[in-house]
Structures are given as structure tokens and as C-alpha cells.
Design an enzyme around this catalytic site. Structure first.
Site, PDB file in Angstrom:
ATOM      1  CG  ASP A  12      -1.753  -1.224   1.346  1.00 26.46           C
ATOM      2  OD1 ASP A  12      -2.284  -1.688   0.329  1.00 26.46           O
ATOM      3  OD2 ASP A  12      -1.840  -1.771   2.462  1.00 26.46           O
ATOM      4  CE  LYS A  15       3.007  -2.532  -4.319  1.00 30.14           C
ATOM      5  NZ  LYS A  15       2.606  -2.143  -2.968  1.00 30.14           N
ATOM      6  N   GLY A  39      -3.852  -4.300  -4.662  1.00 28.93           N
ATOM      7  CA  GLY A  39      -4.938  -3.350  -4.863  1.00 28.93           C
ATOM      8  C   GLY A  39      -4.319  -2.023  -5.213  1.00 28.93           C
ATOM      9  CG  HIS A  40      -1.514  -1.635  -7.854  1.00 26.74           C
ATOM     10  ND1 HIS A  40      -0.814  -1.574  -6.684  1.00 26.74           N
ATOM     11  CD2 HIS A  40      -0.919  -2.590  -8.589  1.00 26.74           C
ATOM     12  CE1 HIS A  40       0.163  -2.460  -6.717  1.00 26.74           C
ATOM     13  NE2 HIS A  40       0.107  -3.092  -7.860  1.00 26.74           N
ATOM     14  CD  GLN A 226       0.905  -8.958  -2.677  1.00 23.11           C
ATOM     15  OE1 GLN A 226       1.787  -9.576  -3.214  1.00 23.11           O
ATOM     16  NE2 GLN A 226      -0.293  -8.847  -3.208  1.00 23.11           N
TER      17      GLN A 226
HETATM   18  P1  GDP Z   1      -0.371   0.264  -3.781  1.00 19.39           P
HETATM   19  O1  GDP Z   1      -1.014  -1.020  -3.456  1.00 19.39           O
HETATM   20  O2  GDP Z   1       1.044   0.306  -3.329  1.00 19.39           O
HETATM   21  O3  GDP Z   1      -0.551   0.711  -5.191  1.00 19.39           O
HETATM   22  O4  GDP Z   1      -1.064   1.343  -2.883  1.00 19.39           O
HETATM   23  P2  GDP Z   1      -2.501   1.945  -3.040  1.00 19.39           P
HETATM   24  O5  GDP Z   1      -3.085   1.831  -4.368  1.00 19.39           O
HETATM   25  O6  GDP Z   1      -3.306   1.439  -1.898  1.00 19.39           O
HETATM   26  O7  GDP Z   1      -2.126   3.454  -2.884  1.00 19.39           O
HETATM   27  C1  GDP Z   1      -2.364   4.104  -1.784  1.00 19.39           C
HETATM   28  C2  GDP Z   1      -3.356   5.221  -1.963  1.00 19.39           C
HETATM   29  O8  GDP Z   1      -2.636   6.412  -1.907  1.00 19.39           O
HETATM   30  C3  GDP Z   1      -4.162   5.315  -3.232  1.00 19.39           C
HETATM   31  O9  GDP Z   1      -5.457   5.754  -2.891  1.00 19.39           O
HETATM   32  C4  GDP Z   1      -3.436   6.383  -4.062  1.00 19.39           C
HETATM   33  O10 GDP Z   1      -4.277   7.109  -4.921  1.00 19.39           O
HETATM   34  C5  GDP Z   1      -2.921   7.260  -2.997  1.00 19.39           C
HETATM   35  N1  GDP Z   1      -1.684   7.945  -3.241  1.00 19.39           N
HETATM   36  C6  GDP Z   1      -0.597   7.511  -3.936  1.00 19.39           C
HETATM   37  N2  GDP Z   1       0.397   8.425  -3.843  1.00 19.39           N
HETATM   38  C7  GDP Z   1      -0.080   9.432  -3.063  1.00 19.39           C
HETATM   39  C8  GDP Z   1       0.483  10.640  -2.558  1.00 19.39           C
HETATM   40  O11 GDP Z   1       1.622  10.979  -2.788  1.00 19.39           O
HETATM   41  N3  GDP Z   1      -0.324  11.399  -1.740  1.00 19.39           N
HETATM   42  C9  GDP Z   1      -1.590  11.048  -1.425  1.00 19.39           C
HETATM   43  N4  GDP Z   1      -2.284  11.853  -0.633  1.00 19.39           N
HETATM   44  N5  GDP Z   1      -2.139   9.933  -1.877  1.00 19.39           N
HETATM   45  C10 GDP Z   1      -1.399   9.121  -2.672  1.00 19.39           C
END
Ligand code: GDP
Length: 437
Positions: A12, A15, A39-40, A226
């Protein structure tokens, strides 16, 4: 030039957004491990898309998204995602032209999902905290050499034989251990054949395709799911996922040599989160509940796959350094720095206390990991600034520059991307890994 993006924490980290940005420079975007437990969340032109299985690069026209051998593949979820993308008008070519699935990927079947759920329910307080999507049980079958591969869905005789022996064993477990109804082979066999037929246009030798792309020097982006601390070998075992989430997983998951990856970018948030159970040394849920609550609220820290609230903690530099070593990171992408805007002060964990000892590395024992007490460095926050006007690190508030420098010095890896919001445009690219020689 080929680039890998991996989670440097417990997942999370954002990515999805980073992969989406780097995808612009790649021809192929490849998922190499995990399944639809990823879950991206992508926000493009203000529109939110959540992808669990299909590589995040799919939102860029002209790219080819690959699901490699190391992935456990749920055909039902796959077709749901394809449909979602088609309905949203997100595909610029027929799906089977831009998404290719390895014939060797292992298939997640309904009984994997069922067993995942039953195990978690029966484990009660010893739950792993899985996403109950059948990922773990599918990997178990793969390693036990009784898994069903994508290619088997297209060979009726092999399929029937494999299903029969899988079901016989699962039924003993279901009937005598879980006291649940048994599985019938006939409807499952028909469903598998139907899915196999529908999958045919998507299925290919992904490894061979990658080898050709490498020979033709077409840029490839390997998309991790992950995070490092959830890696089955190098994470906080047993509170881990069932696959190799680290850069090494690219070699086994894709069947390409180590030289296929030239840059490895580790994604980390400016703080830390963890979903589910397991050790989390810098967690502040009990010690600083108001701060935890605030970060969760500002950062919308709720699982993209399960909706579960994520546990919150400060950035753990010891764990990040470990991630840098395990993956051979060449760059760090620092995300969600904006969530900490206006914080008066911030903490960075630089060592741990364990009983009377000071530790500078993550211990291996799960009970030691759970007993760690972090040593923090407190540094001043950076207030508020207009991220849209910032074109280089030097233009950032001095305190944020200091925060970044501290991370770089401690970990020994440069920050190559700073993300200050969920949108594509809210990104400062310090160094483009695709242009590195
Ligand atoms: P992943 O599994 O690593 O892709 O993580 P997620 O998709 O759960 O990403 C985390 C959340 O953070 C998502 O809702 C993104 O839109 C959001 N997000 C990603 N980068 C940033 C950032 O720099 N700032 C903020 N506020 N939200 C972000």
C-alpha cells in the site's frame, strides 16, 4: 533499460501511482508475483480505477500488460477487471491485444477461495489477515505440485484428472475438518472449460515474449505487488504473503535472468502502514492514537482490496534500509509526503531497543520483532507549500529537503521521485530511472 518497482514496506505504498507514471516510458508492464490480493488505486484525470490483477500500466495507450508465470491467476476476477476497463472506456485496443497471460501461471479456483476463508475463520485470533481471495491456497497447491496451470484449462483430459485429484483431497478436508459441504467436480469442470475457452486469446508464452522484448531492447517495467516485509522468505514470517514480493521474484516469476533488471525502485510512504496482523515496530495506534487517527484520515488509509483500516506508524528507516539491501534498490520513490504537511514535528526510527540491547537491524525472531521499541529522531515538519510550483528538490521547504536527505543518508539510496498527491501531476520526478545508463 528495464525498471522494477517494488514495495519497500508492508504494501500500500502507492505503487499503483508510481507504476502508472513509469509506464509512460515502458512498452511492456509485467506483474510477476501475487494475485488479485494487490490493490492498486490509480487516479487519472480525477477518475479513480482500482486494479487487483491487471498491471496498472493498462491505462496508457499502446502498452502491453503481461501477467507472468509467477502470478496466481483468478480467471473470474480477470474477466471482471477486463469488463470494468472496457466499460470505463479505458482500453484503446481489444483487451486480448494489450493483455497477455502466461500459460504457466497457476489458477485460483473457487475451492482456493473457500479454503482461504475457512482457514482464516478457524484460526480465530491467530489469523494471518489474508485477503481471503485464495492466493495462499493456490500457491500451496503450486508448491505441492498439484496446482492447475492456465494451460491446463485448455486440455480437457489433463484438467479433469487434476481437478479430480485436487477435489478428492479438498473434500476430505472440507468434510472431516471444516464440516462443510463437499465440492462436486462436474460443474467446476464445465466452468473451467468455459473459462479456458474464453481465455484462449489472452494466453501466451510470456517468458518467451519477454526474452524477445529484451533482445529488441524494448523497455520493460516490472510491477511488484505487496511489499518487501510481506515477502515469503524475507518478510515478517509468518505474517507475510505467499510469494516473492522482492526484486528477486522477477527472475523466478518471469524466467528472465538477473541482467533483465537495471534499476530497482523501492516505494515508501513518508510514514508506515500495515494491514492485518503481524509485528510493526513503529506502530503508534496505542502510543499516539490521535496522530494515528489523523494520518489515517488525511491519507485515507483503508485497504483498496478489503476496506480494512490500515495500522499507522512513523517511517522506519531501519526497515527501509533492510528493504534496500534485500531488493538491491537503486532509487526510492517517496509517496504521501503531503499527508504530513502542517505536522509540527515528525519522527524517524533509526534503531530499536530490545531489552537492554540496541539493535541496528531487524531481528529475525517474530517475538523479538514484536517486542522492539523504536528509537526515534524527531525532526521539524515542513508546514504547507504549493507543490504544483515545485520543479526540483531544491525548491522544496528546507525541512522537507532535510527529511529527504536524512532518508537518503541513512538508507544509502537516492530519492528519485517525490509524490505529493494521488494524481499523476502531483509528482516530482527527480531522476527518471528509464533514462539511467
Ligand atoms: P499500492 O497497493 O502500493 O498501489 O497502494 P494503493 O493503491 O493502496 O495506494 C495508496 C493510496 O494512496 C491510493 O489511494 C493512491 O491514490 C494514494 N496515493 C498515492 N500516492 C499518493 C500521494 O503521494 N499522496 C496522497 N495523498 N495519496 C497518494
Amino acid at each position: 533499460m528495464n525498471v522494477a518497482v517494488v514495495g519497500a514496506q508492508w504494501g500500500d505504498e502507492g505503487k499503483g501511482k508510481v507504476v502508472d507514471i513509469y509506464s509512460a516510458s515502458a512498452k511492456y508492464i509485467v506483474r510477476f508475483q501475487g494475485g488479485n490480493n494487490a490493490g492498486h488505486t490509480l487516479v487519472v484525470n480525477g477518475k479513480k480505477t482500482v486494479l487487483h490483477l491487471i498491471p496498472s500500466g493498462i491505462l496508457h495507450p499502446g502498452k502491453i500488460c503481461l501477467i507472468a508465470n509467477g502470478v496466481v491467476f483468478d480467471p473470474k476476477v480477470f474477466f471482471e477487471e477486463v469488463e470494468q476497463l472496457e466499460t470505463a472506456g479505458a482500453l484503446t485496443a481489444p483487451a486480448h491485444e494489450v493483455i497477455r497471460v502466461s500459460e504457466r501461471a497457476h489458477v485460483i479456483l473457487p475451492f482456493h477461495r473457500l479454503l482461504d476463508r475457512l482457514r482464516e475463520e478457524h484460526a480465530a485470533k491467530d489469523k494471518i489477515g489474508t485477503t481471503v481471495r485464495g492466493i495462499g491456497p493456490a500457491y500451496e497447491d503450486k508448491v505441492a505440485r498439484r496446482g492447475i496451470q492456465v494451460i491446463d484449462l485448455m486440455h480437457e483430459d489433463v484438467l479433469f484428472k487434476k481437478l479430480k485429484s485436487a477435489i478428492e483431497e479438498k473434500n476430505i478436508l472440507l468434510k472431516h475438518y471444516f464440516r462443510e459441504p463437499e465440492i462436486e467436480i462436474a460443474p467446476l469442470f464445465e466452468e473451467c472449460k468455459r473459462l479456458g475457452e474464453k481465455l484462449k486469446p489472452f494466453v501466451t508464452d510470456v517468458r518467451g515474449l519477454l526474452i524477445k522484448a529484451l533482445a529488441a531492447k524494448q523497455p520493460i517495467l516490472f510491477e511488484g505487488a505487496q511489499g518487501t516485509l510481506l515477502d515469503v522468505d524475507h518478510g515478517t514470517y509468518p505474517f507475510v504473503t505467499s510469494s516473492s514480493t522482492i526484486a528477486g521474484g522477477i527472475m523466478t516469476g518471469c524466467g528472465v535472468g538477473a541482467q533483465a533488471v537495471s534499476q530497482v525502485i523501492g516505494i515508501t510512504k513518508a510514514y508506515t502502514t500495515r494491514v492485518g496482523t503481524g509485528p510493526f515496530p513503529t506502530e503508534i495506534e496505542e502510543t499516539e492514537p490521535d496522530t494515528a487517527q489523523l494520518i489515517r484520515k488525511i491519507g485515507t488509509e483503508f485497504g483498496a482490496t478489503t476496506g480494512r483500516p490500515r495500522r499507522i506508524g512513523w517511517l522506519d528507516l531501519v526497515a527501509l534500509k533492510y528493504a534496500a539491501e534485500v531488493n538491491g534498490l537503486t532509487g526510492i520513490a517517496l509517496t504521501k509526503a503531503d499527508v504530513l504537511n502542517d505536522f509540527k514535528e515528525l519522527k524517524l526510527c533509526t534503531a530499536y531497543r530490545l531489552g537492554a540491547s540496541t539493535l541496528h537491524e531487524l531481528p529475525s525472531s517474530i517475538s523479538d520483532l514484536e517486542a522492539l521499541c523504536p528509537y526515534y529522531e524527531t525532526i521539524p515538519g515542513w508546514g504547507h507549500y504549493d507543490a504544483a510550483k515545485i520543479k526540483s528538490l531544491r525548491e522544496l521547504p528546507a525541512e522537507l529537503q532535510n527529511f529527504i536527505t536524512r532518508i537518503e543518508k541513512f538508507v544509502g539510496v537516492p530519492v528519485v521521485l517525490l509524490s505529493t498527491g494521488p494524481g499523476r501531476e502531483e509528482t516530482l520526478i527527480v531522476k527518471d530511472p528509464f533514462s539511467e545508463v
